[in-house]
Design an enzyme around this catalytic site. Structure first.
Site, PDB file in Angstrom:
ATOM      1  N   CYS A 140       7.779  -4.184  15.713  1.00  0.00           N
ATOM      2  CA  CYS A 140       7.227  -2.914  16.755  1.00  0.00           C
ATOM      3  C   CYS A 140       5.672  -3.362  17.302  1.00  0.00           C
ATOM      4  O   CYS A 140       4.736  -3.873  16.178  1.00  0.00           O
ATOM      5  CB  CYS A 140       7.170  -1.655  16.114  1.00  0.00           C
ATOM      6  SG  CYS A 140       8.684  -1.117  15.765  1.00  0.00           S
ATOM      7  N   CYS A 192       3.309   8.814   0.942  1.00  0.00           N
ATOM      8  CA  CYS A 192       3.832   7.728   1.911  1.00  0.00           C
ATOM      9  C   CYS A 192       4.206   6.386   1.047  1.00  0.00           C
ATOM     10  O   CYS A 192       3.037   5.762   0.626  1.00  0.00           O
ATOM     11  CB  CYS A 192       2.962   7.704   3.091  1.00  0.00           C
ATOM     12  SG  CYS A 192       3.690   6.606   4.233  1.00  0.00           S
ATOM     13  N   CYS A 229       2.320  -1.759  15.870  1.00  0.00           N
ATOM     14  CA  CYS A 229       2.355  -1.697  14.308  1.00  0.00           C
ATOM     15  C   CYS A 229       1.753  -2.775  13.470  1.00  0.00           C
ATOM     16  O   CYS A 229       2.181  -3.816  13.746  1.00  0.00           O
ATOM     17  CB  CYS A 229       3.506  -1.170  13.814  1.00  0.00           C
ATOM     18  SG  CYS A 229       3.779  -0.830  11.707  1.00  0.00           S
ATOM     19  N   CYS A 239       7.072  -6.367   7.526  1.00  0.00           N
ATOM     20  CA  CYS A 239       8.175  -5.960   8.149  1.00  0.00           C
ATOM     21  C   CYS A 239       8.689  -6.545   9.086  1.00  0.00           C
ATOM     22  O   CYS A 239       8.084  -7.504   9.763  1.00  0.00           O
ATOM     23  CB  CYS A 239       7.867  -4.607   8.915  1.00  0.00           C
ATOM     24  SG  CYS A 239       9.285  -3.474   9.565  1.00  0.00           S
ATOM     25  N   GLU A 299       0.757  -1.228  -0.067  1.00  0.00           N
ATOM     26  CA  GLU A 299      -0.147  -0.110   0.014  1.00  0.00           C
ATOM     27  C   GLU A 299       0.914   1.129   0.090  1.00  0.00           C
ATOM     28  O   GLU A 299       2.201   1.288   0.470  1.00  0.00           O
ATOM     29  CB  GLU A 299      -1.142   0.029   1.219  1.00  0.00           C
ATOM     30  CG  GLU A 299      -1.784  -1.052   1.388  1.00  0.00           C
ATOM     31  CD  GLU A 299      -2.627  -1.517   2.662  1.00  0.00           C
ATOM     32  OE1 GLU A 299      -3.553  -2.194   2.508  1.00  0.00           O
ATOM     33  OE2 GLU A 299      -2.313  -0.854   3.603  1.00  0.00           O
ATOM     34  N   CYS A 348      -1.036   5.979  10.079  1.00  0.00           N
ATOM     35  CA  CYS A 348       0.464   5.265  10.509  1.00  0.00           C
ATOM     36  C   CYS A 348       0.037   4.192  11.227  1.00  0.00           C
ATOM     37  O   CYS A 348      -0.746   4.011  12.129  1.00  0.00           O
ATOM     38  CB  CYS A 348       1.003   6.367  11.324  1.00  0.00           C
ATOM     39  SG  CYS A 348       1.237   7.981  11.065  1.00  0.00           S
TER      40      CYS A 348
HETATM   41  N1  SAH Z   1       9.968   1.212   9.589  1.00  0.00           N
HETATM   42  C1  SAH Z   1       9.805   2.786   9.445  1.00  0.00           C
HETATM   43  C2  SAH Z   1       8.966   3.047   8.855  1.00  0.00           C
HETATM   44  C3  SAH Z   1       7.384   2.883   9.274  1.00  0.00           C
HETATM   45  S1  SAH Z   1       6.194   3.449  10.002  1.00  0.00           S
HETATM   46  C4  SAH Z   1      10.067   3.523  11.015  1.00  0.00           C
HETATM   47  O1  SAH Z   1       9.929   2.644  11.927  1.00  0.00           O
HETATM   48  O2  SAH Z   1      10.135   4.555  11.157  1.00  0.00           O
HETATM   49  C5  SAH Z   1       6.038   5.208  10.314  1.00  0.00           C
HETATM   50  C6  SAH Z   1       5.674   5.514  11.637  1.00  0.00           C
HETATM   51  O3  SAH Z   1       4.324   5.159  11.978  1.00  0.00           O
HETATM   52  C7  SAH Z   1       6.723   5.027  12.560  1.00  0.00           C
HETATM   53  O4  SAH Z   1       7.128   6.072  13.265  1.00  0.00           O
HETATM   54  C8  SAH Z   1       5.907   4.049  13.383  1.00  0.00           C
HETATM   55  O5  SAH Z   1       6.213   3.814  14.339  1.00  0.00           O
HETATM   56  C9  SAH Z   1       4.561   4.562  13.411  1.00  0.00           C
HETATM   57  N2  SAH Z   1       3.328   3.753  13.829  1.00  0.00           N
HETATM   58  C10 SAH Z   1       3.668   2.537  13.597  1.00  0.00           C
HETATM   59  N3  SAH Z   1       2.193   1.940  14.108  1.00  0.00           N
HETATM   60  C11 SAH Z   1       1.582   2.984  14.644  1.00  0.00           C
HETATM   61  C12 SAH Z   1       0.298   3.018  15.131  1.00  0.00           C
HETATM   62  N4  SAH Z   1      -0.626   2.075  15.441  1.00  0.00           N
HETATM   63  N5  SAH Z   1      -0.192   4.375  15.590  1.00  0.00           N
HETATM   64  C13 SAH Z   1       0.577   5.354  15.305  1.00  0.00           C
HETATM   65  N6  SAH Z   1       1.883   5.487  14.762  1.00  0.00           N
HETATM   66  C14 SAH Z   1       2.276   4.463  14.389  1.00  0.00           C
END
Ligand code: SAH
Length: 380
Positions: free
Chosen positions: A141, A130, A144, A137, A92, A361
């Site tokens: 985390c 984006c 996420c 991934c 996406e 995000c």
């Molecule tokens: N792998 C990269 C880019 C991916 S995500 C990174 O970690 O930066 C982009 C942003 O969205 C990251 O800061 C991630 O931590 C955040 N993110 C992921 N899941 C989220 C959620 N459920 N709510 C808010 N932000 C989130």
């Protein structure tokens, strides 16, 4: 070898390829321009090339590596494109219009420190795209959706660049694509070579010609990748770092990679990033209820970031199916923001965009039925 995939080739690589076909050198630039400047991924439509060459190019794989399967449009104008990969699996990318009223100029500003995000004729809307760098991934985390799904595979540079080319076709008439953020599915620095190739293709003067300062790469904080990115692009590419916690105990709990690259190493790497003057690193901080959102966390965050040119981007956690965590309440978000800002650190709350179409995000995920196709590992 992925660097030989046609959409991901540089002009000089085309020269080599075409020599083998007995074609003159100048065709290389022609083809590169068709793909990267004019956004034509279909060789049959490259009308100033001889028909026989067009046919050979098509047979050699000059075709779009991704197919637009669906476009979900949210009320705020955010569009999530669902893209099918050759051989199965979906990724996406998300178009995010930056309107003065939506309060999200920070997303554009993430790639744009001169704070001119809203400049230009009033009737034109600047849009940030984006993009994803991986299918799924590996970083894991816990808050996420992509992280929870596990890694399918990394995307080729051709697939990363094609998201930009295809998304452009979905701009409204009054919109300009001005900024790119590598903040979709995946960890760009876990997949450094293809990410770097995509950055070079996107900033190539014969192609899209984007300015590197309008591109932001977001990372969980892979230290070796940070060093490479800084060195290879002389710090010109914008940097966003997913910090999410100011101490190792809290961070390791929500960002497992912290165990490999703890905060002191990460902060040291950020201090040595060759950031141009007047530019700042974006610190992403997802606020999770009761986990990382107290006044003490805010105070510690300010101490950890002391001496670094940063702006802090708070993201109230977006809901993710199956996650045990939830967003901090709005009063807590405001209090945290005010506390950090009170120390003179630039700090703002990222507006939630596109969440009704799961484009916000952390909500970009593998659809359950497709996980097997992508060979993604799903943690039990
Ligand atoms: N792998 C990269 C880019 C991916 S995500 C990174 O970690 O930066 C982009 C942003 O969205 C990251 O800061 C991630 O931590 C955040 N993110 C992921 N899941 C989220 C959620 N459920 N709510 C808010 N932000 C989130």
């Amino acid at each position: 070898m992925s660097e030989l995939r046609p959409i991901g080739r540089f002009p000089e690589e085309w020269v080599e390829e075409l020599a083998g076909l007995g074609e003159p050198k100048y065709r290389a630039q022609q083809i590169f321009r068709w793909i990267h400047r004019r956004g034509e991924l279909d060789a049959a439509k490259m009308t100033d090339l001889p028909v026989a060459l067009r046919e050979r190019l098509a047979a050699a794989g000059v075709v779009a590596p991704l197919e637009v399967i669906d476009v979900h449009r949210a009320k705020d104008g955010t569009r999530k494109l669902v893209l099918g990969m050759q051989g199965g699996g979906r990724i996406e990318c998300v178009l995010i219009p930056m309107t003065p009223l939506s309060g999200d100029a920070d997303l554009a500003a993430a790639a744009d420190d001169e704070d001119d995000a809203l400049e230009g004729p009033a009737e034109r809307t600047r849009v940030t795209l984006c993009v994803s760098t991986q299918f799924g991934c590996a970083m894991g985390c816990v808050f996420c959706a992509s992280g929870r799904a596990g890694l399918g595979r990394g995307l080729g540079a051709d697939e990363i660049v094609s998201q930009v080319i295809l998304a452009r076709r979905h701009l409204d008439e009054n919109e300009d694509l001005t900024n790119l953020v590598f903040m979709g599915m995946g960890e760009p620095l876990h997949h450094y070579d293809e990410t770097a190739r995509a950055l070079r293709l996107l900033t190539h003067p014969e192609g899209t010609g984007m300015s590197p300062r309008r591109i932001t790469v977001s990372t969980v904080g892979l230290v070796p990748g940070l060093k490479k990115l800084g060195a290879d692009f002389a710090g010109k590419v914008g940097l966003a770092v997913s910090l999410h916690a100011p101490d190792d105990a809290t961070r390791s709990r929500i960002v497992p990679m912290n165990k490999r690259y703890p905060l002191n190493e990460l902060i040291a790497a950020l201090k040595s990033y060759p950031l141009p003057r007047r530019r700042r690193i974006t610190i992403e901080y997802t606020l999770i209820d009761g986990v990382n959102d107290t006044d003490e966390h805010a105070d510690r965050l300010v101490r950890v970031l002391a001496g670094l040119p940063v702006k802090v981007n708070l993201i109230p956690m977006n809901p993710v199916a199956g996650a045990d965590f939830r967003a901090s309440p709005p009063e807590r978000v405001d209090a945290f923001q005010a506390r950090v800002a009170g120390y003179g650190v630039s700090c703002f709350v990222r507006a939630r965009r596109g969440d009704e179409v799961s484009a916000a995000c952390g909500q970009l995920a593998l659809e359950p039925g497709l996980i097997e196709l992508g060979r993604a590992r799903v943690p039990a």
